[in-house]
Every structure is written in C-alpha cells, then in structure tokens.
Design a protein around this motif. Structure first.
Motif, short mmCIF file in Angstrom:
data_model
loop_
_atom_site.label_atom_id
_atom_site.label_comp_id
_atom_site.label_asym_id
_atom_site.label_seq_id
_atom_site.Cartn_x
_atom_site.Cartn_y
_atom_site.Cartn_z
N VAL A 50 0.99 -0.75 0.48
CA VAL A 50 -0.13 -0.01 -0.20
C VAL A 50 0.81 1.76 0.46
CG1 VAL A 50 -1.73 1.33 1.71
CG2 VAL A 50 -1.95 -1.20 0.32
N PRO A 51 0.59 2.26 -1.04
CA PRO A 51 1.67 3.36 -0.59
C PRO A 51 0.54 4.28 0.13
CG PRO A 51 -0.18 3.68 -2.34
CD PRO A 51 -0.25 1.93 -2.12
N GLY A 52 1.85 4.92 0.67
CA GLY A 52 1.50 5.65 1.79
C GLY A 52 2.60 7.31 2.07
N PRO A 53 2.32 8.01 3.17
CA PRO A 53 3.36 8.81 2.68
C PRO A 53 4.78 8.01 3.37
CG PRO A 53 1.82 9.34 4.61
CD PRO A 53 1.23 7.60 4.04
N GLY A 54 5.79 8.84 2.50
CA GLY A 54 7.17 8.42 2.34
C GLY A 54 7.31 6.85 1.10
N ARG A 55 6.26 6.28 1.07
CA ARG A 55 6.14 5.02 0.61
C ARG A 55 5.87 5.31 -0.93
NH1 ARG A 55 2.92 0.52 2.89
NH2 ARG A 55 5.20 -0.87 2.51
N PRO A 56 6.31 4.58 -1.59
CA PRO A 56 6.41 5.33 -3.27
C PRO A 56 5.31 3.98 -3.87
CG PRO A 56 8.83 4.25 -3.51
CD PRO A 56 7.74 4.82 -1.62
N CYS B 125 8.68 -4.91 -0.03
CA CYS B 125 9.22 -3.73 0.32
C CYS B 125 10.25 -3.65 -0.86
CB CYS B 125 10.09 -3.14 1.73
SG CYS B 125 8.20 -4.01 3.37
N ARG B 126 11.15 -4.68 -0.96
CA ARG B 126 12.36 -4.47 -1.57
C ARG B 126 12.38 -4.01 -2.54
NH1 ARG B 126 15.20 -8.47 1.15
NH2 ARG B 126 14.15 -9.73 -0.24
N ALA B 127 11.15 -4.84 -3.01
CA ALA B 127 10.41 -4.85 -4.59
C ALA B 127 10.31 -3.53 -4.92
CB ALA B 127 9.52 -6.05 -4.71
N ALA B 128 9.14 -2.99 -3.61
CA ALA B 128 8.51 -1.53 -3.92
C ALA B 128 10.11 -0.60 -4.12
CB ALA B 128 7.88 -1.64 -2.46
N GLY B 129 10.85 -0.60 -3.83
CA GLY B 129 12.14 0.30 -3.61
C GLY B 129 12.96 0.75 -5.05
N ALA B 130 13.16 1.23 -4.90
CA ALA B 130 14.19 1.82 -5.55
C ALA B 130 14.90 0.57 -5.96
CB ALA B 130 14.77 3.16 -6.13
N PRO B 131 15.83 -0.08 -7.51
CA PRO B 131 16.88 -1.48 -7.40
C PRO B 131 17.83 -0.89 -6.50
CG PRO B 131 16.03 -1.21 -9.63
CD PRO B 131 14.95 0.45 -8.09
N PRO C 285 15.77 -0.44 1.30
CA PRO C 285 14.25 -0.03 1.41
C PRO C 285 14.02 1.99 2.28
CG PRO C 285 14.79 -1.57 2.91
CD PRO C 285 16.04 -1.33 2.29
N ALA C 286 12.34 2.14 2.11
CA ALA C 286 12.42 3.96 1.98
C ALA C 286 12.34 3.82 3.75
CB ALA C 286 11.27 4.23 1.60
N PRO C 287 12.46 4.69 4.38
CA PRO C 287 12.34 4.90 5.99
C PRO C 287 10.59 4.09 6.12
CG PRO C 287 12.86 6.81 5.14
CD PRO C 287 13.60 5.94 3.79
N ASP D 16 8.86 1.54 4.66
CA ASP D 16 9.25 0.49 5.25
C ASP D 16 9.70 -0.34 5.52
OD1 ASP D 16 7.81 0.16 2.49
OD2 ASP D 16 9.85 0.40 1.14
N ARG D 17 11.33 0.52 6.46
CA ARG D 17 11.59 0.31 7.78
C ARG D 17 10.91 0.21 8.81
NH1 ARG D 17 16.01 2.84 5.22
NH2 ARG D 17 16.15 4.58 7.11
N ARG D 18 10.13 1.56 9.34
CA ARG D 18 9.80 1.49 10.04
C ARG D 18 7.81 0.44 10.21
NH1 ARG D 18 9.89 6.13 9.17
NH2 ARG D 18 7.84 6.95 8.08
N PHE D 19 7.98 -0.01 8.11
CA PHE D 19 6.68 -1.21 8.43
C PHE D 19 7.05 -2.41 9.02
CE2 PHE D 19 4.96 -4.75 5.91
CZ PHE D 19 3.51 -4.71 6.26
N LEU D 20 8.73 -2.75 8.76
CA LEU D 20 9.68 -4.14 8.86
C LEU D 20 9.66 -4.01 10.32
CD1 LEU D 20 10.87 -4.67 5.77
CD2 LEU D 20 9.36 -5.55 6.29
N ASP D 21 9.75 -3.16 10.63
CA ASP D 21 10.49 -3.35 12.33
C ASP D 21 9.01 -3.64 13.29
OD1 ASP D 21 12.80 -3.05 12.02
OD2 ASP D 21 13.29 -0.96 12.72
#
Length: 173
Positions: free
Chosen positions: A52-58, A145-151, A155-157, A159-164
């Motif tokens: 799901v895209p959101g603030p700080g998540r492309p 999350c890895r696939a959603a980010g830039a190669p 990971p975007a901050p 995404d890191r928060r979500f994974l944590d």
C-alpha cells in the motif's frame, strides 16, 4: 459449541511411504478453524499492507505484489510442515476462484493479527514451526518492500518502520 479443529504437525522422519511419498505427518498441535484461518490469511494481508502506498512510500507497482506472491510460494520449500501446510491451504483456497479483496489495509489491525497469530503459535505449534512461520511471514513483507523500492537502494524509511513494527508484532524483535 466447539469450533472444528485442523490438525498440524511435524512429520516423523520424513520417511517415504510405500508409494514413494512422504507419510502423513503425526499430529502435534491442533488449530481451530478460526486459528487456521488467521494463519492462512496473514501472509496475504501482509502482502497487501506492504504494497500500500502512503506517506514516504512510493507506489509499489505490480512487481511488489508479484514479489509477495513469489515469497508465499517459496514457503513450499521451507523445512517446516506448518509453513508448507499453510502454503498448500492458501493455494487450495485460491484454486481459480477469486476472493473479493478489500484493498484497504489497516496496519494496526494487521499488527494485532500478527500478535494473535504469535500467541496461537506459542500455545499450539512446535517451537521450530512457530519460528519458521513467523520468519516466513516477515520475509514475505521484506520481499514486497524490497521490490517496491528503487533497485540497489536501501528500503525507504517508511518501509523500514513497517518491517520493524511487523517484526515486533511477530515476536521477532
């Protein structure tokens, strides 16, 4: 009224039956239908939440969803009867019949479901199966999350928060 139960277990020694296939596993833990539904629905919910895209998540794009499905399928090769059984149940449930999917994802509800699943696993599952399941669910989210980010970038901050937060809810942190 008692809920029906679904047996789950580790196999004895993984010895093949006379037909050359693995013998049916012995039952070491029993899940109610509600518990089994929780365990089998959680990986899909994690894919949706991680995509799901959101603030700080492309916007993650199709590649992220496909990475999640690939991560779920990878559970077929896990050295855990529980993870393999969950994957089999997911595929059996989705044998060409599309379920209506609510694309809205409440991360708070997802994290609560992860904590519920962790409690169920601690009560009923073999510790190795419990750990394998929780790590597998976390790996599904990480691959999305890895696939959603830039190669090549971390990971975007968000995404890191979500994974944590997910790792904490799954008792991995």
């Amino acid at each position: 009224m008692l809920a029906p139960e679904v047996p789950m277990s580790h196999s004895v020694a993984g010895e093949p039956s006379s037909a050359g296939r693995r013998a049916a596993p012995l039952t070491t833990a029993v899940y109610t239908v509600a518990e089994w539904d929780l365990l089998t629905a959680l990986p899909g919910r994690v894919i949706v939440a991680a995509a799901v895209p959101g603030p700080g998540r492309p916007h993650p794009g199709v590649a992220a969803g496909l990475a999640g499905l690939d991560a779920v399928a990878a559970g077929r090769a896990f050295d855990s009867d529980l993870v393999r059984a969950v994957v089999a149940a997911i595929y059996a449930r989705h044998d060409g019949v599309a379920d209506p999917v609510d694309r809205r994802t409440d991360v708070v509800d997802l994290l609560a479901a992860c904590r519920d699943a962790t409690r169920v696993l601690r009560r009923r599952a073999d510790p190795a199966d419990s750990a394998a399941y929780r790590q597998w669910v976390q790996s599904v989210a990480a691959r999305v999350c890895r696939a959603a980010g830039a190669p090549g970038l971390p990971p975007a901050p968000a995404d890191r928060r979500f994974l944590d937060r997910l790792g904490g809810a799954l008792g991995l942190r």
